[in-house]
Design an enzyme around this catalytic site. Structure first.
Site, PDB file in Angstrom:
ATOM      1  CE  LYS A   1       3.558   6.088   3.235  1.00 34.15           C
ATOM      2  NZ  LYS A   1       4.341   5.096   3.047  1.00 34.15           N
TER       3      LYS A   1
ATOM      4  CG  ASN B   1      10.796   0.214  -0.044  1.00 35.90           C
ATOM      5  OD1 ASN B   1      11.817   0.957  -0.092  1.00 35.90           O
ATOM      6  ND2 ASN B   1      11.263  -0.985  -0.144  1.00 35.90           N
TER       7      ASN B   1
ATOM      8  NE  ARG C   1       9.954   1.663   4.594  1.00 38.64           N
ATOM      9  CZ  ARG C   1       8.692   2.217   4.473  1.00 38.64           C
ATOM     10  NH1 ARG C   1       7.918   2.034   3.318  1.00 38.64           N
ATOM     11  NH2 ARG C   1       8.168   3.053   5.395  1.00 38.64           N
TER      12      ARG C   1
ATOM     13  N   PRO D   1       0.917  -1.153   0.097  1.00 37.81           N
ATOM     14  CG  PRO D   1      -0.821  -1.550   1.753  1.00 37.81           C
ATOM     15  CD  PRO D   1       0.454  -1.978   1.225  1.00 37.81           C
ATOM     16  CD  GLU D   2       4.793   2.700  -2.170  1.00 43.93           C
ATOM     17  OE1 GLU D   2       5.141   3.818  -2.758  1.00 43.93           O
ATOM     18  OE2 GLU D   2       5.860   1.810  -2.234  1.00 43.93           O
TER      19      GLU D   2
END
Length: 279
Positions: free
Chosen positions: A51, A165, A259, A2-3
């Site tokens: 977000k 990311n 990440r 999810p972004e």
């Protein structure tokens, strides 16, 4: 993952299912709000902010949720079997006579007065998919700390809201720099182009859960340039895509390497992640 684009589409689907409807079921499966009850109230709207998801409910209540890495909201017709995961992963259930929205694996879930939403949103930068989008402010915030890596600066939601990311890796590739290059090594024009590209990509992907940064179609054509493609040939130079490795020294919050990162050493200029961190 999810972004901002995923959150925007999730908000739209939740809004279509819940807005203007009276809640017949309101179940928050987190200890702090387990006894909260908003049944009988109408959902006013579901709106994204970066977000974050804000479900506004009649009577001055807002349900705030954040998907983080693997959270999701699923919408089901009345009587339809829920298929988003095992029951123990359900954190929220919002239902009306026709639809039920079920939140799975939500790491952030809180009920607060709508008047206090600013506690969540005030710290966020311009929203890439919001009505307040301001490219100049985003550029200025990114350039405010020249020593910071571009990858870390892009992930900081105080600079601009909506990048995660996947886009961090893809944007660095498109700018032909590694995510570890200091922002100060980029010209103002380059940072401006990077911000414009971020806005363009999120806008292009906000209506689908199948995120694409590589133009064109075809079953064999990758959707993304570098993310999730370790060892595959770079679409620009043909060299192998590299990735950071969890086997190396533990990354620190200050490094911006929390990440897994993907990049092309052949055509992205700038420093790498450090010894033992890539393959």
């Amino acid at each position: 993952m999810p972004e901002g684009d995923t959150v925007w589409l999730t908000a739209r689907r939740l809004n279509d299912a819940l807005a203007g409807q009276v809640l017949t079921r309101f179940d928050l499966r987190v200890p702090r709000f387990a006894t909260a009850d908003a049944t009988g109230r109408s959902v006013l709207e579901v709106t994204p902010r970066g977000k974050h998801l804000l479900t506004r409910i009649d009577g001055g209540l807002t349900l705030h949720s954040h998907l983080r890495m693997d959270g999701s909201w699923r919408v089901f017709a009345a009587g339809e079997r829920w298929t988003g995961g095992p029951a123990h992963q359900i954190r929220a259930v919002l239902g009306n006579r026709e639809r039920t929205a079920v939140g799975y694996r939500l790491p952030v879930l809180e009920l607060l007065p709508t008047s206090e939403e600013e506690r969540i949103t005030a710290r966020l930068g311009p929203d890439l998919l919001g009505p307040d989008w301001d490219a100049d402010t985003a550029v200025a915030r990114l350039r405010a700390d020249p020593a910071r890596s571009i990858g870390e600066a892009l992930l900081d939601q105080r600079n601009l809201a909506g990048i995660g990311n996947v886009y961090r890796c893809e944007l660095a590739f498109l700018a032909r720099v590694t995510p570890w290059l200091p922002v100060g090594d980029l010209s103002a024009e380059t940072v401006g182009r990077l911000v414009a590209t971020a806005h363009r990509l999120l806008m292009a992907n906000r209506d689908t859960f199948e995120r694409r940064t590589v133009p064109g179609t075809g079953r064999r054509r990758p959707l993304l340039y570098v993310y999730g493609r370790p060892g595959a040939p770079c679409l620009r130079c043909g060299g192998p895509i590299a990735t950071t490795s969890r086997r190396g020294p533990a990354p620190t919050a200050a490094s911006g390497d929390e990440r897994v990162t993907y990049w092309c050493p052949g055509c992205q200029r700038g420093p790498g992640p450090g010894p033992g961190q890539h393959s």
